[in-house]
Design an enzyme around this catalytic site. Structure first.
Site, PDB file in Angstrom:
ATOM      1  N   ASP A 138       7.853 -16.100 -14.211  1.00  0.00           N
ATOM      2  CA  ASP A 138       8.617 -16.964 -13.305  1.00  0.00           C
ATOM      3  C   ASP A 138       7.715 -17.533 -12.206  1.00  0.00           C
ATOM      4  O   ASP A 138       6.559 -17.877 -12.464  1.00  0.00           O
ATOM      5  CB  ASP A 138       9.777 -16.150 -12.722  1.00  0.00           C
ATOM      6  CG  ASP A 138      11.009 -16.990 -12.489  1.00  0.00           C
ATOM      7  OD1 ASP A 138      10.984 -17.816 -11.565  1.00  0.00           O
ATOM      8  OD2 ASP A 138      12.005 -16.818 -13.216  1.00  0.00           O
ATOM      9  N   GLU A 140      -6.073  -0.411 -12.025  1.00  0.00           N
ATOM     10  CA  GLU A 140      -6.546  -1.327 -10.987  1.00  0.00           C
ATOM     11  C   GLU A 140      -6.218  -0.798  -9.593  1.00  0.00           C
ATOM     12  O   GLU A 140      -7.020  -0.935  -8.662  1.00  0.00           O
ATOM     13  CB  GLU A 140      -5.911  -2.713 -11.176  1.00  0.00           C
ATOM     14  CG  GLU A 140      -6.346  -3.432 -12.432  1.00  0.00           C
ATOM     15  CD  GLU A 140      -7.782  -3.919 -12.372  1.00  0.00           C
ATOM     16  OE1 GLU A 140      -8.375  -3.934 -11.275  1.00  0.00           O
ATOM     17  OE2 GLU A 140      -8.327  -4.282 -13.441  1.00  0.00           O
ATOM     18  N   ASP A 184     -12.771  -5.543 -12.831  1.00  0.00           N
ATOM     19  CA  ASP A 184     -11.759  -5.444 -13.887  1.00  0.00           C
ATOM     20  C   ASP A 184     -11.784  -4.011 -14.424  1.00  0.00           C
ATOM     21  O   ASP A 184     -12.393  -3.715 -15.454  1.00  0.00           O
ATOM     22  CB  ASP A 184     -12.070  -6.467 -14.990  1.00  0.00           C
ATOM     23  CG  ASP A 184     -11.025  -6.443 -16.100  1.00  0.00           C
ATOM     24  OD1 ASP A 184      -9.993  -5.754 -15.934  1.00  0.00           O
ATOM     25  OD2 ASP A 184     -11.248  -7.101 -17.130  1.00  0.00           O
ATOM     26  N   ASN A 244      -8.958  -5.665 -19.086  1.00  0.00           N
ATOM     27  CA  ASN A 244      -8.008  -6.566 -19.746  1.00  0.00           C
ATOM     28  C   ASN A 244      -8.311  -8.044 -19.486  1.00  0.00           C
ATOM     29  O   ASN A 244      -7.556  -8.927 -19.888  1.00  0.00           O
ATOM     30  CB  ASN A 244      -6.573  -6.254 -19.312  1.00  0.00           C
ATOM     31  CG  ASN A 244      -6.310  -6.573 -17.845  1.00  0.00           C
ATOM     32  OD1 ASN A 244      -7.217  -6.917 -17.085  1.00  0.00           O
ATOM     33  ND2 ASN A 244      -5.056  -6.426 -17.437  1.00  0.00           N
ATOM     34  N   ASP A 286      -5.376  -6.902 -10.892  1.00  0.00           N
ATOM     35  CA  ASP A 286      -3.997  -7.236 -11.275  1.00  0.00           C
ATOM     36  C   ASP A 286      -3.130  -5.980 -11.131  1.00  0.00           C
ATOM     37  O   ASP A 286      -2.720  -5.367 -12.102  1.00  0.00           O
ATOM     38  CB  ASP A 286      -3.936  -7.789 -12.696  1.00  0.00           C
ATOM     39  CG  ASP A 286      -4.684  -6.925 -13.712  1.00  0.00           C
ATOM     40  OD1 ASP A 286      -5.773  -6.410 -13.384  1.00  0.00           O
ATOM     41  OD2 ASP A 286      -4.171  -6.771 -14.834  1.00  0.00           O
ATOM     42  N   HIS A 310      12.709 -18.350  -6.720  1.00  0.00           N
ATOM     43  CA  HIS A 310      13.383 -18.181  -8.011  1.00  0.00           C
ATOM     44  C   HIS A 310      13.065 -16.833  -8.640  1.00  0.00           C
ATOM     45  O   HIS A 310      13.971 -16.098  -9.078  1.00  0.00           O
ATOM     46  CB  HIS A 310      12.964 -19.323  -8.934  1.00  0.00           C
ATOM     47  CG  HIS A 310      13.737 -19.426 -10.199  1.00  0.00           C
ATOM     48  ND1 HIS A 310      13.329 -18.812 -11.361  1.00  0.00           N
ATOM     49  CD2 HIS A 310      14.886 -20.062 -10.491  1.00  0.00           C
ATOM     50  CE1 HIS A 310      14.191 -19.084 -12.330  1.00  0.00           C
ATOM     51  NE2 HIS A 310      15.151 -19.845 -11.828  1.00  0.00           N
ATOM     52  N   SER A 337      19.467 -19.390 -15.276  1.00  0.00           N
ATOM     53  CA  SER A 337      18.406 -18.523 -14.741  1.00  0.00           C
ATOM     54  C   SER A 337      18.965 -17.234 -14.179  1.00  0.00           C
ATOM     55  O   SER A 337      18.303 -16.198 -14.194  1.00  0.00           O
ATOM     56  CB  SER A 337      17.657 -19.247 -13.610  1.00  0.00           C
ATOM     57  OG  SER A 337      16.695 -20.122 -14.100  1.00  0.00           O
TER      58      SER A 337
END
Length: 802
Positions: free
Chosen positions: A415, A435, A443, A447, A452, A471, A631
């Site tokens: 999204d 992580e 990293d 991945n 992340d 949203h 949504s």
């Protein structure tokens, strides 16, 4: 000069002091009224703000009707009244009439004080001239509204208003209230079918309110909409389409801040107008970008050779191991299809497609803080003031008695990002432990993405998926907002973890490249379910393959059906229409169990429905708002899938999909519209049990004949009311054997005995049952404009539940 005693002077000073205090107090009321009116909206608390402002303006008018403060309040009273007349469909005529009468009183005061031509009276002063011009402009809008509501009368009254509007423009005050005098004259010309005059006034209004750097487009939605309608009537539809698309592409900060609510309203109307012309309101692709899928069997050397060749054409980015993004210089792209054909001939390439664009499936709805009827519907009003039917909800509270979520189930929200600082979502963030416990800017899990921790932002290529739209946070709240914490509302599955994958932008869409990256990331990182409240691109074999591959690895793809109000069996949209085994598509219903008028449907294309209209959930900054769209429906189903997966980890995506469809609650409005014919029933899904037939199906009640019908076609500028009353009835509905009105302009309004709004139809052709009125009375009110007349309607049966 006569002498005054000290006592007389004291009395005079006291009198002056009282007057000053009184003016000061009422100036405070004016300031408060201005603040209230600035918060106006089209329903709910905003409508109340406008009503409060009108009340306070009226207090000032009553107290100081004989000075400029009173006349300023009168002018603002007109603005508030005009707004309320637009918002209160049930009582529109009387509010226009009240505003018209208030304007007449104010004009009489000016006439009595300054003569018939106040602009020429020097004693009026500059402030007085502006107040008088404001008053004339909004008296004009109220007069137009009253003319429409009264069926075309009051022509003589309009001639006087037109004289005053012309005098305002001649006095050099045509700019008042963002060129309101010109807008009023243009609106009247449109009503009379005089496109040339309307065009002249709209052109002036556009020039006076132009968006900086965007010539020919106004910062006011009403001007853009009216100008586009006028251009189209003059045979210039291409120019009208371009104008509306440009308007829809503007970010909110480039439009007039003081008109932000009206601008949202006219954005909706612009979308509908484009659809009625057969035009898509937003671009479907990035013309100079192409997504390339490389064959898996080619050697690394061959893949490198391909990349080297593509770099001679333009900029190349690696999306993942087998996907590339090629960006060509815009000047080199004349025909996307030709580019696709040329690249597809290379043996290393399996697929090549334009970089299609996708958009959130949210219908814009104004902020409301109201109870979440989707979780517990007791028949309360929703945020649009529509009375619900008790029991039309997902049976969440009953389901929670049997099962809350099992910790560890992860739903990827693909999204606009998620605001995990929101109190409802702080404990719901998925954490990539490698992580989180590893080194910064490394990293740690290999991945391909650095740092992340809670997901990834594929739009901006950064590790923090911040939500700059709202949203994604709203969707995440529906799925997993913390329950039983005495704060806000609750999500479907409280202990579900949300993986935030951003590929949609704050004010625009997202691309095929970003969507593919997000889907592959979710699958690789172990999300059993993805929520996908977006769509809009063209058919993409690349996107279809990515979703299919995710299914083969155990991922359920929950997708919103879309907000075009279309039958997807006849007019497919994507990604919802791929109909893959691991896809679960969701339509939207309202709080009365009706298919939302914006919701796509399809007996073969859509699987199940869920609440999607006026849904309360979290938004960034610790806020709560009520939004509408498919949504909002999809995450209810994603949350249900998370609960079922937590209970039964061995279930496959196909088994979860089958269970949710099989245990849904049948609804009349969904019969032959979606494949399951039902809406999500969380209790049934948790217990794996089926539902009885819809108890609110009028087709199963006592039937009585009816002869209610409009002329075929119906008449222009109609405002007619019919009443169906069945003494002793508990519920009443009517069956239409025929129904057709002009979409977006003419409407049939449904009310119960207490004048509660229970529904409104515009362009809903064919045979159908009406919304159900609780009690013994159903009222129907048909309102039409002065242009196209459609076939109208015929009612052949009344359904009665005793």
């Amino acid at each position: 000069m006569s002498q005054r005693t000290s006592g007389q002077w004291v009395a005079i000073l006291c009198s002056l002091l009282v007057t000053c205090v009184a003016h000061g107090a009422y100036n405070g009321i004016l300031e408060r009224a201005d603040e209230q009116f600035a918060l106006r909206d089209y329903a709910g608390p905003g409508l109340k703000s406008a009503q409060d402002a009108r009340y306070n303006y009226e207090k000032v008018v009553t107290k100081f009707i004989d000075d400029l403060e009173g006349q300023y309040a009168a002018a603002r009273y007109l603005q508030a009244n005009y707004f309320i007349g637009e918002a209160e469909t049930n009582d529109k005529a009387s509010t226009f009439m009240d505003g018209f009468a208030a304007g007449k009183r104010a004009l009489i005061w000016f006439d009595r004080t300054y003569g018939r031509t106040p602009f020429r009276n020097a004693s009026l002063g500059d402030r007085g001239r502006k107040i008088f011009a404001d008053l004339i402009a909004f008296h004009a809008f109220n007069t137009l509204g009253w003319i429409r509501e009264s069926g075309g009368g009051y022509a003589a009254e309009w001639r006087e208003v037109e004289r005053l509007l012309t005098a305002t423009i001649e006095a050099g005050l045509g700019h008042i209230s963002d060129f309101a005098p010109h807008r009023a004259l243009a609106d009247r010309a449109l009503i009379q079918g005089d496109s040339a005059t309307a065009l002249k006034h709209f052109e002036i209004a556009v020039r006076g309110t132009e968006v900086a750097g965007t010539p020919g487009v106004s910062r006011l939605g009403s001007v853009n909409y009216g100008y586009a309608v006028t251009l189209n009537k003059g045979g210039k539809q291409t120019a009208a389409v371009q104008l509306l698309r440009t308007f829809l592409g503007l970010t909110p900060d480039r439009l007039a801040w003081g008109y932000r609510v009206e601008n949202r309203h006219f954005r909706d109307r612009a979308n509908e107008l484009l659809k009625s012309w057969g035009e898509h309101p937003r671009p479907s692709r990035l013309m100079n970008e192409f997504v390339i899928k490389i064959r898996r069997e080619i050697s690394p050397l061959s893949a490198l050779a391909l990349k080297t060749h593509l770099q001679q054409l333009g900029k190349v980015e690696s999306l993942s191991e087998h996907y590339l993004l090629l960006k060509l210089p815009m000047a080199q792209v004349f025909d996307s299809a030709e580019v696709v054909r040329a690249l597809a001939h290379r043996p290393q390439i399996q697929l090549v497609e334009p970089n299609f664009l996708y958009y959130p499936h949210r219908e814009v709805n104004d902020p409301r803080i109201t109870e979440s009827w989707a979780l517990d519907n007791r028949g309360q009003l929703d945020s649009r003031g529509v009375k619900g039917i008790a029991g039309v909800d997902i049976r969440a509270k009953q389901a929670w008695d049997h099962s809350n979520s099992i910790p560890g189930i992860t739903v990827a929200v693909i999204d606009t990002g998620v605001d995990f600082s929101h109190p409802e979502l702080a404990s719901s963030a998925w954490v990539n432990q490698a992580e989180a416990q590893g080194q910064s800017k490394v990293d740690d899990d290999g991945n391909g993405y650095v740092d992340d921790i809670n997901g990834y932002d594929f739009l901006n290529n950064r590790p923090t998926p911040l939500d700059d739209n709202g949203h994604g946070t709203h969707v995440a709240g529906i799925i997993a907002a913390q329950g039983d914490n005495a704060v806000g509302t609750a999500g479907v599955a409280w202990q579900t973890k949300i993986m935030a994958l951003k590929f949609l932008g704050g004010y625009g869409g997202g691309s095929l490249a970003g969507a593919v990256q997000a889907i592959q990331y979710a699958t690789k990182m172990g999300a059993r379910i993805t929520n996908n409240s977006w769509g809009g691109g063209e058919y993409s074999e690349i996107l279809r393959d990515a979703i299919k591959e995710a299914g083969l690895k155990g991922s359920l793809f929950v997708v919103a059906s879309g907000n075009s109000g279309e039958d997807l069996d006849a007019r497919p949209e994507y990604p919802v229409s791929y109909q893959l085994p691991n896809m679960l598509s969701v339509a939207s219903i309202d709080n009365r169990g009706r298919l939302s008028n914006f919701s796509n449907y399809g007996a073969r294309s859509v699987d199940v429905a869920a609440p999607g209209q006026n849904i309360l959930s979290s938004t960034p900054g610790g806020n709560y708002e009520s939004w509408s769209g498919t949504s909002m429906a999809a995450p209810f189903v994603a949350g249900a899938a998370a609960l079922v997966t937590g209970q039964n980890p061995a279930l496959t995506p196909i088994e979860i999909k089958d269970r949710i469809k099989r245990t849904s609650s049948p609804l009349l409005a969904l019969r032959n519209k979606i494949s399951s014919g039902g809406t999500l029933n969380l209790l049934n899904t948790v217990l794996n049990q089926t539902s009885p037939e819809d108890p609110n199906d009028p087709g199963r009640w006592e039937g009585q004949p009816s002869t209610i019908a409009t002329p075929h076609p119906y008449r222009a500028q109609t405002d007619q009311i019919w009443e169906v009353q069945i003494p002793g009835a508990k519920m009443v509905a009517v069956r239409f054997s025929q129904f057709e009105v002009e979409r977006g302009y003419d409407r049939l309004i449904f009310l119960d005995a207490n004048n509660n709004l229970i529904g409104m139809w515009t362009d809903r052709p064919g045979q159908a049952w009406s919304p159900t009125a609780e009690g013994d009375t159903l009222r129907l009110r048909l309102i039409t404009d002065g242009s196209i007349e459609a076939a109208g309607f015929t009612i052949d049966q009344v359904g009665v539940k005793r």
